[in-house]
Design a protein around this motif. Structure first.
Motif, short mmCIF file in Angstrom:
data_model
loop_
_atom_site.label_atom_id
_atom_site.label_comp_id
_atom_site.label_asym_id
_atom_site.label_seq_id
_atom_site.Cartn_x
_atom_site.Cartn_y
_atom_site.Cartn_z
N PRO A 1 -4.41 4.44 -0.80
CA PRO A 1 -4.69 3.14 -0.20
C PRO A 1 -4.40 3.08 1.30
N LEU A 2 -3.67 4.08 1.84
CA LEU A 2 -3.36 4.11 3.26
C LEU A 2 -4.46 4.77 4.09
N LYS B 1 -8.06 4.89 5.60
CA LYS B 1 -9.17 4.00 5.93
C LYS B 1 -10.47 4.78 6.16
N LYS C 1 0.83 -1.20 0.00
CA LYS C 1 0.00 0.00 0.00
C LYS C 1 0.87 1.26 0.00
N LYS D 1 2.18 1.81 -3.46
CA LYS D 1 1.12 2.31 -4.34
C LYS D 1 0.82 3.77 -4.06
N SER D 2 0.88 4.18 -2.79
CA SER D 2 0.63 5.57 -2.45
C SER D 2 1.64 6.48 -3.13
#
Length: 260
Positions: free
Chosen positions: A139-140, A142, A61, A64-65
């Motif tokens: 993606p980090l 929530k 993740k 990807k960030s």
């Protein structure tokens, strides 16, 4: 005719001897020690999986960030080329292709460039985000984060509101209202040092300041999830992405760029 019992019998016409019950009981199998060894190995592998699995997922993740930020940069170049070499405002009325006007955030403007056939109103629905794996989502971030979790209007990346604020202070010595700052479309020509001017960074809102007060969020937990190995990734105006420790960000006075 005499028969001698030898412990083996052989059926008539059978080429292989038939094992006695005693020989069958001696058939090789797992001993108790071997079973215990197998159980220990399985338990060890399970423990490793529980420890390494989440770490690998978190690392994926984080990677990807960083990649997402690199892909956002070109969208700003496309927008600037079509809008007099200006950055998109944080939030301002925008005329859509069908002539209607909507208040769009900078991230919605970027999504409109990526999905020109999609009505921007759909970008505000969870269903659309669930069906599209777009790099505009961090993606980090929530949905359960506190005090603000992920929503379609808070994708986990934000635009630097200090750019128009610092420019306003440098030219007029006054700070415009919050709503006025949101609507400012900054010309790239007025940015004297694009390589030192932060533009996009992770946040739980659609705009960020990263001044000393907001930077406390990286230590008290509200922004901590965005850190990657203790650093926050930042996309600068010139297009490069740099991972910086919050304390270093403040020490370099990047929150004062463009320079006052």
């Amino acid at each position: 005719m005499l028969f001698f019992f030898t412990g083996r019998t052989q059926a008539k016409g059978c080429l292989f001897p038939v094992m006695s019950l005693q020989e069958k009981s001696r058939k090789p199998g797992f001993t108790l020690v071997e079973l215990l060894v197998v159980i220990v190995i399985i338990a060890a592998l399970t423990a490793v999986g529980f420890n390494v699995g989440p770490k690998m997922l978190a690392r994926g993740k984080a990677t990807k960030s960083l990649q997402n930020l690199s892909q956002i940069g070109p969208l700003f170049s496309i927008y600037a080329a079509d809008h007099g070499m200006k950055l998109p405002p944080a939030k301002a009325p925008t005329t859509l292709p069908d002539g209607t006007v909507m208040d769009l955030q900078w991230n919605e403007v970027c999504l409109a460039l990526l999905y020109p056939e999609t009505n921007p109103e759909r970008f505000r629905t969870k269903e659309w985000w669930d069906g599209n794996d777009t790099f505009m989502r961090n993606p980090l971030f929530k949905a359960t984060a506190k005090p603000r979790g992920w929503t379609p209007l808070n994708p986990g990346y934000a635009i630097n509101l200090m750019i128009p604020e610092n420019l306003a202070i440098a030219s007029t010595d006054t700070i415009p209202s919050h709503e006025e700052l949101l609507a400012v479309s900054v010309p790239l020509a007025v940015l004297s040092d694009p390589s030192r001017t932060p533009m996009i960074a992770p946040s739980d809102n659609y705009f960020f300041r990263y001044d000393p007060e907001e930077m406390k969020g990286f230590t008290n937990g509200t922004l901590k999830d965005f850190l990657i190995e203790g650093k926050v990734p930042v996309l600068f105006v010139d297009g490069h992405v740099e991972s910086i420790r919050p304390a270093e960000y403040l020490k370099r006075k990047l929150f004062l760029q463009p320079s006052r």
